[in-house]
Design a protein around this motif. Structure first.
Motif, PDB file in Angstrom:
ATOM      1  N   ARG A  24       7.193  79.774   8.560  1.00 51.93           N
ATOM      2  CA  ARG A  24       8.489  79.198   8.150  1.00 51.93           C
ATOM      3  C   ARG A  24       9.362  79.189   9.395  1.00 51.93           C
ATOM      4  O   ARG A  24       9.475  80.212  10.078  1.00 51.93           O
ATOM      5  N   SER A  25       9.953  78.043   9.722  1.00 52.10           N
ATOM      6  CA  SER A  25      10.811  77.989  10.903  1.00 52.10           C
ATOM      7  C   SER A  25      12.109  77.246  10.582  1.00 52.10           C
ATOM      8  O   SER A  25      12.096  76.224   9.893  1.00 52.10           O
ATOM      9  N   PRO A  26      13.231  77.777  11.070  1.00 50.63           N
ATOM     10  CA  PRO A  26      14.528  77.213  10.693  1.00 50.63           C
ATOM     11  C   PRO A  26      14.988  76.070  11.587  1.00 50.63           C
ATOM     12  O   PRO A  26      14.484  75.873  12.698  1.00 50.63           O
ATOM     13  N   SER A  27      16.007  75.381  11.105  1.00 49.82           N
ATOM     14  CA  SER A  27      16.729  74.407  11.916  1.00 49.82           C
ATOM     15  C   SER A  27      17.717  75.178  12.815  1.00 49.82           C
ATOM     16  O   SER A  27      17.837  76.395  12.709  1.00 49.82           O
ATOM     17  N   ASN A  28      18.398  74.499  13.700  1.00 49.72           N
ATOM     18  CA  ASN A  28      19.450  75.161  14.489  1.00 49.72           C
ATOM     19  C   ASN A  28      20.589  74.180  14.698  1.00 49.72           C
ATOM     20  O   ASN A  28      20.405  72.972  14.544  1.00 49.72           O
ATOM     21  N   ILE A  29      21.768  74.713  15.000  1.00 50.47           N
ATOM     22  CA  ILE A  29      22.912  73.829  15.290  1.00 50.47           C
ATOM     23  C   ILE A  29      23.414  74.127  16.704  1.00 50.47           C
ATOM     24  O   ILE A  29      23.767  75.271  17.012  1.00 50.47           O
ATOM     25  N   ALA A  30      23.403  73.084  17.537  1.00 51.55           N
ATOM     26  CA  ALA A  30      23.826  73.265  18.932  1.00 51.55           C
ATOM     27  C   ALA A  30      25.341  73.371  19.019  1.00 51.55           C
ATOM     28  O   ALA A  30      26.072  72.651  18.324  1.00 51.55           O
ATOM     29  N   LEU A  31      25.807  74.274  19.883  1.00 49.08           N
ATOM     30  CA  LEU A  31      27.248  74.401  20.170  1.00 49.08           C
ATOM     31  C   LEU A  31      27.556  73.639  21.455  1.00 49.08           C
ATOM     32  O   LEU A  31      28.551  72.922  21.547  1.00 49.08           O
ATOM     33  N   ILE A  32      26.725  73.828  22.471  1.00 53.62           N
ATOM     34  CA  ILE A  32      26.738  72.950  23.652  1.00 53.62           C
ATOM     35  C   ILE A  32      25.500  72.071  23.503  1.00 53.62           C
ATOM     36  O   ILE A  32      24.387  72.574  23.337  1.00 53.62           O
ATOM     37  N   LYS A  33      25.709  70.765  23.533  1.00 58.06           N
ATOM     38  CA  LYS A  33      24.678  69.822  23.090  1.00 58.06           C
ATOM     39  C   LYS A  33      23.761  69.369  24.222  1.00 58.06           C
ATOM     40  O   LYS A  33      24.230  69.112  25.344  1.00 58.06           O
ATOM     41  N   GLN A 242      27.564  67.918  34.302  1.00 58.95           N
ATOM     42  CA  GLN A 242      28.282  69.000  34.978  1.00 58.95           C
ATOM     43  C   GLN A 242      29.212  69.721  33.998  1.00 58.95           C
ATOM     44  O   GLN A 242      29.299  70.957  33.985  1.00 58.95           O
ATOM     45  N   GLN A 243      29.887  68.921  33.163  1.00 58.75           N
ATOM     46  CA  GLN A 243      30.806  69.516  32.174  1.00 58.75           C
ATOM     47  C   GLN A 243      30.051  70.477  31.248  1.00 58.75           C
ATOM     48  O   GLN A 243      30.527  71.575  30.938  1.00 58.75           O
ATOM     49  N   ALA A 244      28.868  70.055  30.791  1.00 60.51           N
ATOM     50  CA  ALA A 244      28.095  70.909  29.874  1.00 60.51           C
ATOM     51  C   ALA A 244      27.725  72.223  30.565  1.00 60.51           C
ATOM     52  O   ALA A 244      27.764  73.293  29.944  1.00 60.51           O
ATOM     53  N   LYS A 245      27.385  72.147  31.863  1.00 59.35           N
ATOM     54  CA  LYS A 245      27.043  73.374  32.600  1.00 59.35           C
ATOM     55  C   LYS A 245      28.254  74.306  32.675  1.00 59.35           C
ATOM     56  O   LYS A 245      28.137  75.519  32.482  1.00 59.35           O
ATOM     57  N   ASN A 246      29.419  73.721  32.965  1.00 61.13           N
ATOM     58  CA  ASN A 246      30.630  74.549  33.036  1.00 61.13           C
ATOM     59  C   ASN A 246      30.979  75.130  31.665  1.00 61.13           C
ATOM     60  O   ASN A 246      31.367  76.282  31.533  1.00 61.13           O
ATOM     61  N   ARG A 247      30.837  74.277  30.647  1.00 64.36           N
ATOM     62  CA  ARG A 247      31.215  74.715  29.300  1.00 64.36           C
ATOM     63  C   ARG A 247      30.330  75.836  28.795  1.00 64.36           C
ATOM     64  O   ARG A 247      30.788  76.737  28.103  1.00 64.36           O
ATOM     65  N   ILE A 248      29.048  75.760  29.102  1.00 63.15           N
ATOM     66  CA  ILE A 248      28.152  76.803  28.581  1.00 63.15           C
ATOM     67  C   ILE A 248      28.511  78.141  29.233  1.00 63.15           C
ATOM     68  O   ILE A 248      28.506  79.186  28.573  1.00 63.15           O
ATOM     69  N   ALA A 249      28.908  78.106  30.505  1.00 61.87           N
ATOM     70  CA  ALA A 249      29.317  79.349  31.183  1.00 61.87           C
ATOM     71  C   ALA A 249      30.543  79.929  30.479  1.00 61.87           C
ATOM     72  O   ALA A 249      30.611  81.139  30.200  1.00 61.87           O
ATOM     73  N   ALA A 250      31.512  79.074  30.152  1.00 64.61           N
ATOM     74  CA  ALA A 250      32.722  79.550  29.475  1.00 64.61           C
ATOM     75  C   ALA A 250      32.392  80.048  28.069  1.00 64.61           C
ATOM     76  O   ALA A 250      32.886  81.091  27.620  1.00 64.61           O
ATOM     77  N   LEU A 251      31.523  79.322  27.376  1.00 65.56           N
ATOM     78  CA  LEU A 251      31.185  79.715  25.998  1.00 65.56           C
ATOM     79  C   LEU A 251      30.446  81.056  25.966  1.00 65.56           C
ATOM     80  O   LEU A 251      30.683  81.880  25.075  1.00 65.56           O
ATOM     81  N   GLN A 265      37.818  75.964  20.391  1.00 66.84           N
ATOM     82  CA  GLN A 265      38.253  74.870  21.281  1.00 66.84           C
ATOM     83  C   GLN A 265      37.060  74.252  21.997  1.00 66.84           C
ATOM     84  O   GLN A 265      36.937  73.027  22.103  1.00 66.84           O
ATOM     85  N   ILE A 266      36.174  75.115  22.496  1.00 66.07           N
ATOM     86  CA  ILE A 266      35.022  74.595  23.250  1.00 66.07           C
ATOM     87  C   ILE A 266      34.087  73.825  22.309  1.00 66.07           C
ATOM     88  O   ILE A 266      33.652  72.706  22.610  1.00 66.07           O
ATOM     89  N   VAL A 267      33.811  74.415  21.157  1.00 65.72           N
ATOM     90  CA  VAL A 267      32.799  73.845  20.257  1.00 65.72           C
ATOM     91  C   VAL A 267      33.264  72.492  19.681  1.00 65.72           C
ATOM     92  O   VAL A 267      32.498  71.529  19.614  1.00 65.72           O
ATOM     93  N   GLU A 268      34.538  72.424  19.282  1.00 61.11           N
ATOM     94  CA  GLU A 268      35.022  71.158  18.716  1.00 61.11           C
ATOM     95  C   GLU A 268      35.075  70.071  19.785  1.00 61.11           C
ATOM     96  O   GLU A 268      34.692  68.923  19.553  1.00 61.11           O
ATOM     97  N   ASN A 269      35.547  70.432  20.965  1.00 58.51           N
ATOM     98  CA  ASN A 269      35.619  69.439  22.034  1.00 58.51           C
ATOM     99  C   ASN A 269      34.220  68.924  22.377  1.00 58.51           C
ATOM    100  O   ASN A 269      34.003  67.740  22.611  1.00 58.51           O
ATOM    101  N   GLU A 270      33.260  69.840  22.350  1.00 55.51           N
ATOM    102  CA  GLU A 270      31.879  69.470  22.669  1.00 55.51           C
ATOM    103  C   GLU A 270      31.320  68.480  21.641  1.00 55.51           C
ATOM    104  O   GLU A 270      30.650  67.505  21.997  1.00 55.51           O
TER     105      GLU A 270
END
Ligand code: PMV
Length: 361
Positions: A24-33, A242-251, A265-270
């Motif tokens: 059995r394996s689950p789905s996942n939801i990305a925060l940084i896409k 580049q933005q995604a790389k910066n955002r993941i560091a902040a997240l 703020q990060i997740v909704e903007n993403e």
């Protein structure tokens, strides 16, 4: 180029091979896409996700040595109990691609049975749960036949690698709580080839809720595969990666500190950035629907009025994932049922939460 190529994984013709495995394996939801890829299903930027619990696929693989040796994959594929040729031919192509990694697959007759915990037509991407369940089954078969993957880390890495080749986001479904896929500063062993578990998070996130609001069950006008391809000519692609790389560091810092406001703020903007990338592709397209926007507006108004830390994210589709800490579930559920379900198809939502990852059955 594939890694994990291993021509030694071949059965002797006289072997008495028959068995079955199930995961059995689950789905996942990305925060940084993850949005945009290169090479053989490699991500243009790192991504991070919550592993879910209630949205899962169960896959059973039965195998036996072919009665007459021949080349090629011998497969009967059943979805929810019925022979399904359309899904079967996709799985067949996937298994053919995996032959350099699992050369014993063309010595076996395979029967696969797969079923989802959520309705197939719910408009939820099932590729992450289904491809990860199948990848886990294949690694268990390898280990049963050759005793090669007894080390847990080696097993998970290979399962994640193999899942990635089926669907990039599936690489992240192999792990409990959270997973990072893609080379990422500050995450040990992170790689574009497979995902790694990320458990260094504040306790508030370990049982975070995700109510999946089903805005539409219709088929998407543009598939994820086509969407990734359109990133090749998107004028914002380079700054976006580049933005995604910066955002993941902040997240990552926010996840550790348990700072919900910054998290939101990060997740909704993403999420809105993902859809902005679709709108700015050539040709442009929209996957959000008017009711997705109605829900987003109401979530923001409810948050402003109540100060409850409730946030949204979206996949590549119109459905809205509502994220919030478990301790406010009794405040949030009445809001969902009274104010948000009117914007959902047949008032449908799937209550889900951060889960413990796949389980062998
Ligand atoms: O795994 P794919 O090819 O279906 O792409 C998934 C893309 C998003 O769901 C939009 C983002 C993500 O990282 O899961």
């Amino acid at each position: 180029m594939l890694d994990y190529i291993n021509s030694d994984l071949i059965l002797s013709d006289s072997a008495d091979v028959e068995g079955e495995v199930a995961w059995r394996s689950p789905s996942n939801i990305a925060l940084i896409k993850y949005w945009g890829k290169y090479g053989v299903q490699l991500p243009c930027n790192p991504s991070i996700s919550f592993t879910l619990e209630n949205a899962f696929t169960e896959t059973l693989v039965q195998y036996e040595l072919k009665s007459k040796p021949d080349k090629g994959i011998a497969l009967d594929f059943f979805f929810e109990g019925e022979l399904n040729e359309a899904f079967g031919s996709r799985v067949q192509k996937y298994l053919e691609q995996l032959l350099p990694i699992f050369p014993f697959l063309d010595q076996l007759s395979l029967k696969i049975n797969s079923a989802n915990s959520f309705p197939h037509s719910a408009g939820i991407a099932s590729s992450a749960s289904s491809m990860s369940a199948l990848a886990l089954c294949l690694c268990t078969i390898e280990d049963n036949l050759f005793d090669t993957l007894s080390d847990d880390t080696a097993f998970s890495q290979k399962a994640s690698y193999v899942a990635r080749l089926g669907s990039g986001s599936a690489s992240r479904s192999i792990y409990s709580t959270m997973a990072v896929w893609g080379e990422c500063e500050g995450i040990a062993n992170s790689s574009d080839l497979f995902a790694v578990e990320h458990s260094d998070v504040h306790s508030v996130f370990k049982n975070f809720q995700d109510d999946i609001l089903i805005v539409s069950t219709g088929e998407k006008a543009v598939s994820s595969r086509a969407g990734h391809a359109l990133m090749n000519d998107n004028p914002y692609a380079t700054p976006r990666f580049q933005q995604a790389k910066n955002r993941i560091a902040a997240l990552l810092q926010t996840l550790q500190a348990g700072d919900l406001e910054e998290f939101g703020q990060i997740v909704e903007n993403e999420a809105l950035t993902l859809h902005a990338l679709m709108m700015s592709s050539q040709p442009s397209y929209l996957l959000m629907q008017p009711n997705s926007l109605q829900i987003i507006e109401r979530v923001r108004a409810f948050r402003a009025a109540t100060k409850h830390p409730v946030y949204f994210t979206l996949d590549a589709g119109p459905n809205v994932h509502l994220l919030y800490p478990e301790d406010i579930i009794h405040e949030i559920r009445p809001f969902v049922e009274e104010e948000l379900l009117p914007f959902c198809e047949n008032s449908t939502y799937i209550p889900d939460f951060v889960g413990e990852g796949p389980e062998e059955l």
